[in-house]
Design a protein around this motif. Structure first.
Motif, short mmCIF file in Angstrom:
data_model
loop_
_atom_site.label_atom_id
_atom_site.label_comp_id
_atom_site.label_asym_id
_atom_site.label_seq_id
_atom_site.Cartn_x
_atom_site.Cartn_y
_atom_site.Cartn_z
N ALA A 111 -9.20 -19.67 30.85
CA ALA A 111 -8.89 -18.35 30.30
C ALA A 111 -8.70 -17.33 31.41
N ASP A 112 -9.53 -17.39 32.45
CA ASP A 112 -9.47 -16.42 33.54
C ASP A 112 -8.25 -16.63 34.43
N HIS A 113 -7.83 -17.88 34.61
CA HIS A 113 -6.75 -18.20 35.55
C HIS A 113 -5.42 -18.51 34.87
N GLY A 114 -5.41 -18.56 33.54
CA GLY A 114 -4.16 -18.67 32.81
C GLY A 114 -3.49 -20.01 32.81
N GLY A 115 -4.21 -21.07 33.17
CA GLY A 115 -3.57 -22.38 33.14
C GLY A 115 -4.50 -23.49 33.58
N PHE A 116 -4.09 -24.71 33.29
CA PHE A 116 -4.90 -25.88 33.63
C PHE A 116 -4.89 -26.15 35.13
N SER A 117 -3.73 -26.01 35.76
CA SER A 117 -3.61 -26.31 37.19
C SER A 117 -4.46 -25.35 38.01
N ALA A 118 -4.36 -24.05 37.70
CA ALA A 118 -5.13 -23.05 38.44
C ALA A 118 -6.63 -23.27 38.23
N ALA A 119 -7.02 -23.61 37.01
CA ALA A 119 -8.43 -23.86 36.73
C ALA A 119 -8.92 -25.08 37.50
N ALA A 120 -8.09 -26.12 37.56
CA ALA A 120 -8.48 -27.33 38.30
C ALA A 120 -8.69 -27.02 39.78
N ARG A 121 -7.81 -26.19 40.34
CA ARG A 121 -7.97 -25.81 41.76
C ARG A 121 -9.25 -25.01 41.96
N GLU A 122 -9.52 -24.10 41.04
CA GLU A 122 -10.72 -23.27 41.15
C GLU A 122 -11.99 -24.11 41.06
N LEU A 123 -11.98 -25.11 40.18
CA LEU A 123 -13.17 -25.94 39.95
C LEU A 123 -13.23 -27.16 40.86
N HIS A 124 -12.15 -27.37 41.64
CA HIS A 124 -12.08 -28.51 42.58
C HIS A 124 -12.20 -29.85 41.84
N LEU B 107 -14.67 -17.79 21.06
CA LEU B 107 -15.50 -18.71 21.83
C LEU B 107 -15.66 -18.22 23.26
N CYS B 108 -14.59 -17.66 23.83
CA CYS B 108 -14.63 -17.19 25.22
C CYS B 108 -15.68 -16.10 25.39
N GLN B 109 -15.76 -15.19 24.43
CA GLN B 109 -16.76 -14.12 24.50
C GLN B 109 -18.18 -14.69 24.51
N HIS B 110 -18.44 -15.62 23.59
CA HIS B 110 -19.77 -16.23 23.53
C HIS B 110 -20.04 -17.10 24.76
N ALA B 111 -19.01 -17.78 25.25
CA ALA B 111 -19.18 -18.65 26.42
C ALA B 111 -19.58 -17.86 27.64
N LEU C 218 -25.33 -29.85 19.84
CA LEU C 218 -24.26 -28.86 19.91
C LEU C 218 -22.94 -29.54 20.23
N PRO C 219 -21.81 -29.00 19.74
CA PRO C 219 -20.50 -29.62 19.96
C PRO C 219 -19.91 -29.33 21.33
N PHE C 220 -20.69 -28.74 22.24
CA PHE C 220 -20.19 -28.46 23.58
C PHE C 220 -21.36 -28.39 24.55
N ASP C 221 -21.06 -28.43 25.84
CA ASP C 221 -22.08 -28.24 26.85
C ASP C 221 -21.61 -27.15 27.80
N LEU C 222 -22.49 -26.75 28.71
CA LEU C 222 -22.16 -25.65 29.61
C LEU C 222 -21.00 -26.00 30.53
N ARG C 223 -20.90 -27.27 30.92
CA ARG C 223 -19.81 -27.66 31.80
C ARG C 223 -18.47 -27.45 31.10
N ALA C 224 -18.38 -27.84 29.84
CA ALA C 224 -17.14 -27.67 29.09
C ALA C 224 -16.82 -26.18 28.92
N LEU C 225 -17.84 -25.38 28.67
CA LEU C 225 -17.62 -23.95 28.52
C LEU C 225 -17.13 -23.32 29.82
N ARG C 226 -17.67 -23.78 30.94
CA ARG C 226 -17.23 -23.24 32.23
C ARG C 226 -15.77 -23.59 32.48
N VAL C 227 -15.38 -24.81 32.14
CA VAL C 227 -13.98 -25.20 32.28
C VAL C 227 -13.09 -24.32 31.40
#
Length: 304
Positions: A17-30, A68-72, A3-12
């Motif tokens: 998508a949920d937090h509207g940006g890379f910085s916010a996502a990085a903070r959420e995912l630590h 992709l977000c819906q399927h993810a 597959l061209p992706f894994d679950l970790r990439a989908l979670r990122v």
């Protein structure tokens, strides 16, 4: 074929998508922002599509990204369910139940059930979300909730359900209102009064909208509020009337009067037909159904 992706990439991706940006996502995912950016760049390269519009101050999904977000979300929900099931089998955790409950039930019906279930299953973690029944259906579909309370006539075929409550919807008026002296109130009389209603998406509002449609009346909506204490205060002060499940009307300044003919509401616990139930969720459903007598102290008023 890999597959061209894994679950970790989908979670990122979903977190962005949920937090509207890379910085916010990085903070959420630590994690570092650079790691988030690299993950998305790699995902886009492997899929050969652009998933995100990169604006100056915000991020938005492209049409491909939205699909992709819906399927993810579904894949991540299934993965979490599988992970929990395996942990339960090995006895590492007792489980978790994420349940969505409309405010009327959360305030007046579910507290003793939630406490009783917790006392019987102290190792199971309960997460309770308040929302309207239509919103709860969507959250179940998106994998954000395991269980939710919906109306028995919910038309989504993606849901499994079990009936747990049949309760009368009654007219709620101030104790000095003329309706308070009646045995029952017709839809015609009800719709001649200014109404205090929940917003769209709640079973309370759907009940009134359906009654209006079936009887061809136009509601006179004076107030809209999802706050039960505020709605009661408005009714108590004489600025409108409303309808509640009978048990909710426990205020000496308010009176509960049946509709003519009486109106009964059937509610179910629902869950995703595809995801199924974990052992913890199944235990909660069984507990609620087994103890449904505690939900209604007016069962003797049900029609024959």
């Amino acid at each position: 074929m890999a597959l061209p992706f894994d679950l970790r990439a989908l979670r990122v991706f979903v977190t962005i998508a949920d937090h509207g940006g890379f910085s916010a996502a990085a903070r959420e995912l630590h994690v570092a922002q650079s790691a988030v950016s690299q993950t998305i760049a790699s995902l886009e390269e492997r899929l050969d599509v652009q998933l995100l519009h990169r604006h100056e101050r915000r991020i938005s999904l492209t049409p491909e990204g939205d699909i992709l977000c819906q399927h993810a979300r579904e894949l991540l929900a299934h993965a979490e369910a599988a992970h929990l099931a395996m942990r339960e089998l090995h006895g590492l955790v007792k489980g978790e139940v994420r349940i969505g409950i409309p405010s009327m039930l959360g305030s007046y019906y579910f507290p003793p059930l939630l406490m009783g279930f917790k006392a019987q299953h102290p190792g199971i973690r309960l997460t309770v979300i308040e929302a309207g029944t239509r919103r709860l259906q969507q959250m179940i579909h998106d994998g954000e909730l395991d269980l939710g309370v919906v109306m028995d006539d919910a038309d989504s075929q993606s849901l499994e359900r079990r009936h747990f409550l049949r309760e009368e919807m009654v007219v709620c008026v101030p104790h000095d209102h003329e309706f308070a002296q009646r045995n029952a109130v017709t839809a015609d009389a009800f719709f001649r009064e200014p109404l205090v209603l929940f917003q769209d998406g709640y079973f309370h509002r759907e009940f009134v909208d359906t009654l209006a449609r079936d009887t061809q009346y136009q509601p006179d909506i004076a107030f809209q509020s999802n706050l039960i204490p505020l709605t009661k205060a408005i009714v108590r002060q004489g600025f409108g009337i409303t309808t509640f499940l009978r048990r909710v009307i426990d205020d000496p300044g308010l009176a509960a009067v049946s509709f003519d003919p009486p109106a009964w509401l059937d509610l179910c616990l629902a869950w995703s037909a595809r995801a199924g139930l974990s052992r913890a969720e199944r235990a909660f459903v069984d507990f609620v159904v087994d103890h449904q007598q505690a939900l209604t102290d007016h069962h003797d008023q049900e029609p024959e």
